[in-house]
Design an enzyme around this catalytic site. Structure first.
Site, short mmCIF file in Angstrom:
data_model
loop_
_atom_site.label_atom_id
_atom_site.label_comp_id
_atom_site.label_asym_id
_atom_site.label_seq_id
_atom_site.Cartn_x
_atom_site.Cartn_y
_atom_site.Cartn_z
N THR A 109 0.82 -1.21 0.00
CA THR A 109 0.00 0.00 0.00
C THR A 109 0.85 1.26 0.00
OG1 THR A 109 -1.52 1.30 1.36
CG2 THR A 109 -0.11 -0.22 2.53
N TYR B 283 -2.07 0.49 9.86
CA TYR B 283 -2.30 -0.22 8.60
C TYR B 283 -1.04 -0.20 7.75
CZ TYR B 283 -3.89 -1.04 3.84
OH TYR B 283 -4.00 -1.51 2.57
#
Ligand code: UDP
Length: 330
Positions: free
Chosen positions: A119, A143
């Site tokens: 990501t 995250y």
């Protein structure tokens, strides 16, 4: 390629599109999904579905052996930035620890190739926009950290064992299969375009705009929105590269090299729907950087992949078509 490709999280949003792209390219696919957030009906019937958790090494190893798995595309995981701030251990369990277990199963069973859903959140607040793969990775939320830790494991594992990998750093994934075969079906979605098309179909009254004081042209957050089918195609191209050059691994941004603000996205939704969706201007959301845009020169150089749906209105239109289909089902 002989043998099958295992797609973890193949019943989920991005994974189900990767399954379609793999099948369309002639690969045999086995999906491994615990169906906690995914849906069995999202898995194309040409693929085999194994209901198991990626951290269940017994089930995963059996599936690898039974299906002669040569490559793994690993999508399974938790994906909501604000939730990761509130419940970091969930992210270190479902993303970092679960991938550690999956990698061990892959190494023990001799899987040759691994493609990982990483990501842009690994960059945190990037030192420059567009951001390049070699720029500092300083995540500003759990995250992003859970995925960066996984990238570190991949690097070390590929140096020690006969497996190569491609970590694709996704920017903001949106849209749906242009043929209407899959789309984002997540319940309780938090991602902007999904929320906006839910508002367009009457599921929500308004869209919140989180933060109007960012250092961006209109003060709202800027992101690089990539069509899910382009992203799925990038995975298939990355697999071909890993097979062709088994001693090399790659970390590549997956984006379009252009950013849109929250207001620009909502303008596109208004344009496509011919509606004026109500915007509620609110404070910033925890863990959100001002701007994230991909420098995509590395992926364009490494892969024959070229974006085919890199148009914001097209992304919104495809997302909306899927949302309307879901609404009919409800
Ligand atoms: N955002 C927003 N309202 C929403 C959801 C998101 O204003 O209901 C903003 C968010 O602050 C960010 C951008 O839209 O600037 C993209 O957020 P999203 O959650 O879609 O993806 P993220 O970039 O967090 O992975």
């Amino acid at each position: 390629m002989d043998g099958k490709v295992m797609v973890t999280g193949g019943a989920g949003y991005i994974g189900s599109h990767a399954v379609l792209a793999l099948l369309d390219a002639g690969h045999d696919v086995v999906v491994l999904d615990n169906l906690v957030t995914g849906f069995d009906w999202a898995v194309d019937p040409r693929a085999t579905l194994v209901r198991a958790d990626v951290a269940d090494d017994h089930a995963v190893r059996a599936a690898i052996r039974d299906h002669d798995v040569r490559a793994i595309m690993h999508f399974a995981g938790s994906v909501v930035v604000p939730e990761s701030v509130a419940d970091p251990l969930k992210y270190y369990r479902n993303n970092t620890a679960a991938t550690r277990a999956l990698l061990e199963s892959a190494v023990v069973e001799g899987v040759a190739h691994f493609i990982f859903s990483s990501t842009a959140a690994t960059y945190g607040s990037p030192v420059r926009v567009p951001v390049q793969e070699g720029d500092p990775t300083v995540p500003i939320n759990p995250y992003g950290m859970s995925k960066l830790m996984t990238e570190a494991m991949l690097r070390d594992v590929a140096a020690a064992h006969p497996i190569n990998y491609c970590a694709l750093r996704y920017f903001n994934v949106a849209g749906a299969d242009p043929q209407g075969r899959s789309g984002q079906s997540t319940v309780g979605a938090t991602h902007l375009i999904k929320i906006a098309v839910e508002a367009a179909t009457g599921k929500r009254e308004a869209v919140s705009v989180f933060g109007t004081d960012f250092d961006t042209p209109d003060g709202t957050g800027v992101r690089d929105y990539i069509h899910v089918s382009d992203l799925a195609a990038a995975h298939v191209a990355a697999l071909d590269l890993l097979i062709a050059e088994p001693t090399r691994s790659h970390t590549l941004n997956a984006g379009y090299n252009r950013g849109f603000s929250v207001n620009e996205v909502l303008d596109a939704v208004d344009r496509v729907t011919n509606l004026t969706i109500q915007r509620r201007y609110e404070g910033r959301r925890a863990g959100d950087p001002a701007a994230l845009v991909a420098d995509n020169s590395a992926i364009l150089a490494a892969l024959p992949w070229r974006p085919r749906h890199d148009d914001l209105d097209t992304i919104v239109r495809d997302a909306l078509a899927w949302e309307r289909k879901l609404a009919l089902r409800d």
